[in-house]
Design a protein around this motif. Structure first.
Motif, PDB file in Angstrom:
ATOM      1  N   GLN A 135      32.252  42.944  39.087  1.00 14.90           N
ATOM      2  CA  GLN A 135      32.636  41.655  38.497  1.00 14.90           C
ATOM      3  C   GLN A 135      33.082  40.632  39.545  1.00 14.90           C
ATOM      4  O   GLN A 135      33.567  39.563  39.185  1.00 14.90           O
ATOM      5  CB  GLN A 135      33.775  41.872  37.492  1.00 14.90           C
ATOM      6  N   GLN A 136      32.964  40.972  40.813  1.00 15.97           N
ATOM      7  CA  GLN A 136      33.354  40.068  41.902  1.00 15.97           C
ATOM      8  C   GLN A 136      34.794  39.566  41.742  1.00 15.97           C
ATOM      9  O   GLN A 136      35.078  38.381  41.850  1.00 15.97           O
ATOM     10  CB  GLN A 136      32.373  38.907  42.004  1.00 15.97           C
ATOM     11  N   MET A 137      35.702  40.520  41.518  1.00 11.70           N
ATOM     12  CA  MET A 137      37.107  40.190  41.286  1.00 11.70           C
ATOM     13  C   MET A 137      37.916  39.964  42.560  1.00 11.70           C
ATOM     14  O   MET A 137      39.051  39.531  42.500  1.00 11.70           O
ATOM     15  CB  MET A 137      37.790  41.315  40.490  1.00 11.70           C
ATOM     16  N   PHE A 138      37.345  40.269  43.736  1.00  6.02           N
ATOM     17  CA  PHE A 138      38.126  40.203  44.970  1.00  6.02           C
ATOM     18  C   PHE A 138      37.442  39.328  46.020  1.00  6.02           C
ATOM     19  O   PHE A 138      36.227  39.276  46.101  1.00  6.02           O
ATOM     20  CB  PHE A 138      38.322  41.618  45.543  1.00  6.02           C
ATOM     21  N   CYS A 139      38.266  38.668  46.817  1.00  3.61           N
ATOM     22  CA  CYS A 139      37.770  37.855  47.922  1.00  3.61           C
ATOM     23  C   CYS A 139      38.867  37.763  48.979  1.00  3.61           C
ATOM     24  O   CYS A 139      40.016  38.117  48.718  1.00  3.61           O
ATOM     25  CB  CYS A 139      37.353  36.466  47.448  1.00  3.61           C
ATOM     26  N   ARG A 140      38.498  37.298  50.152  1.00  5.27           N
ATOM     27  CA  ARG A 140      39.498  37.134  51.218  1.00  5.27           C
ATOM     28  C   ARG A 140      40.400  35.951  50.876  1.00  5.27           C
ATOM     29  O   ARG A 140      39.956  34.953  50.321  1.00  5.27           O
ATOM     30  CB  ARG A 140      38.811  36.899  52.542  1.00  5.27           C
ATOM     31  N   SER A 141      41.653  36.076  51.231  1.00  6.64           N
ATOM     32  CA  SER A 141      42.636  35.051  50.875  1.00  6.64           C
ATOM     33  C   SER A 141      42.595  33.847  51.807  1.00  6.64           C
ATOM     34  O   SER A 141      42.987  32.752  51.419  1.00  6.64           O
ATOM     35  CB  SER A 141      44.040  35.645  50.907  1.00  6.64           C
ATOM     36  N   GLY A 142      42.158  34.066  53.050  1.00  5.29           N
ATOM     37  CA  GLY A 142      42.225  32.985  54.033  1.00  5.29           C
ATOM     38  C   GLY A 142      43.617  32.839  54.617  1.00  5.29           C
ATOM     39  O   GLY A 142      43.890  31.915  55.370  1.00  5.29           O
ATOM     40  N   MET A 174      43.061  40.614  51.131  1.00  2.00           N
ATOM     41  CA  MET A 174      42.225  40.320  49.970  1.00  2.00           C
ATOM     42  C   MET A 174      43.093  39.735  48.861  1.00  2.00           C
ATOM     43  O   MET A 174      44.302  39.977  48.794  1.00  2.00           O
ATOM     44  CB  MET A 174      41.548  41.597  49.463  1.00  2.00           C
ATOM     45  N   LYS A 175      42.464  38.968  47.989  1.00  2.00           N
ATOM     46  CA  LYS A 175      43.167  38.431  46.823  1.00  2.00           C
ATOM     47  C   LYS A 175      42.271  38.589  45.602  1.00  2.00           C
ATOM     48  O   LYS A 175      41.069  38.848  45.712  1.00  2.00           O
ATOM     49  CB  LYS A 175      43.554  36.970  47.022  1.00  2.00           C
ATOM     50  N   VAL A 176      42.860  38.404  44.430  1.00  2.00           N
ATOM     51  CA  VAL A 176      42.130  38.493  43.174  1.00  2.00           C
ATOM     52  C   VAL A 176      41.450  37.158  42.902  1.00  2.00           C
ATOM     53  O   VAL A 176      42.078  36.099  42.999  1.00  2.00           O
ATOM     54  CB  VAL A 176      43.081  38.859  42.009  1.00  2.00           C
ATOM     55  N   ASN A 177      40.165  37.213  42.578  1.00  4.37           N
ATOM     56  CA  ASN A 177      39.401  36.032  42.196  1.00  4.37           C
ATOM     57  C   ASN A 177      39.767  35.690  40.757  1.00  4.37           C
ATOM     58  O   ASN A 177      39.403  36.401  39.835  1.00  4.37           O
ATOM     59  CB  ASN A 177      37.905  36.319  42.321  1.00  4.37           C
ATOM     60  N   GLU A 178      40.493  34.635  40.563  1.00  2.45           N
ATOM     61  CA  GLU A 178      41.006  34.303  39.240  1.00  2.45           C
ATOM     62  C   GLU A 178      39.927  33.883  38.255  1.00  2.45           C
ATOM     63  O   GLU A 178      40.169  33.819  37.058  1.00  2.45           O
ATOM     64  CB  GLU A 178      42.093  33.247  39.365  1.00  2.45           C
ATOM     65  N   ASP A 179      38.719  33.611  38.736  1.00  7.05           N
ATOM     66  CA  ASP A 179      37.619  33.249  37.847  1.00  7.05           C
ATOM     67  C   ASP A 179      36.894  34.477  37.302  1.00  7.05           C
ATOM     68  O   ASP A 179      36.083  34.370  36.397  1.00  7.05           O
ATOM     69  CB  ASP A 179      36.604  32.359  38.573  1.00  7.05           C
ATOM     70  N   GLY A 180      37.174  35.648  37.860  1.00  6.38           N
ATOM     71  CA  GLY A 180      36.494  36.872  37.446  1.00  6.38           C
ATOM     72  C   GLY A 180      37.089  37.465  36.186  1.00  6.38           C
ATOM     73  O   GLY A 180      38.166  37.086  35.741  1.00  6.38           O
ATOM     74  N   THR A 181      36.375  38.418  35.618  1.00 10.34           N
ATOM     75  CA  THR A 181      36.847  39.134  34.440  1.00 10.34           C
ATOM     76  C   THR A 181      36.761  40.630  34.715  1.00 10.34           C
ATOM     77  O   THR A 181      35.677  41.209  34.715  1.00 10.34           O
ATOM     78  CB  THR A 181      36.003  38.780  33.197  1.00 10.34           C
TER      79      THR A 181
END
Length: 80
Positions: free
Chosen positions: A29-36, A46-53
């Motif tokens: 679901q592509q829930m994770f991405c780098r935070s920067g 890593m952070k949680v992608n708030e647009d994911g489900t």
């Protein structure tokens, strides 16, 4: 959809995350991405992608080598 209306919601301990990116690789679901941002350990965590489900598959928990992911489910939680 806001977080309180979701059935599942992942949480990452940003202080302990070493940014391996395994959660991002396995999540369907592509829930994770780098935070920067860099944590106190020097990692771009890593952070949680708030647009994911999140669907609660727990693949992220099973692959995380540092056990920094928690999946919340309607008040309960699964921890890696």
């Amino acid at each position: 959809m806001d977080a309180k209306n979701r059935r599942f919601w992942p949480e990452i301990d940003s202080i302990l995350c070493k940014s391996c990116g395994y959660c991002e690789m396995v999540c369907p679901q592509q829930m994770f991405c780098r935070s920067g941002k860099v944590n106190s350990q020097g990692y771009d965590y890593m952070k949680v992608n708030e647009d994911g489900t999140c669907i609660g598959c727990l693949k992220c928990i099973n692959i995380c080598p540092d056990f920094v992911i928690t999946i919340h489910e309607n008040g309960s939680m699964q921890h890696g």
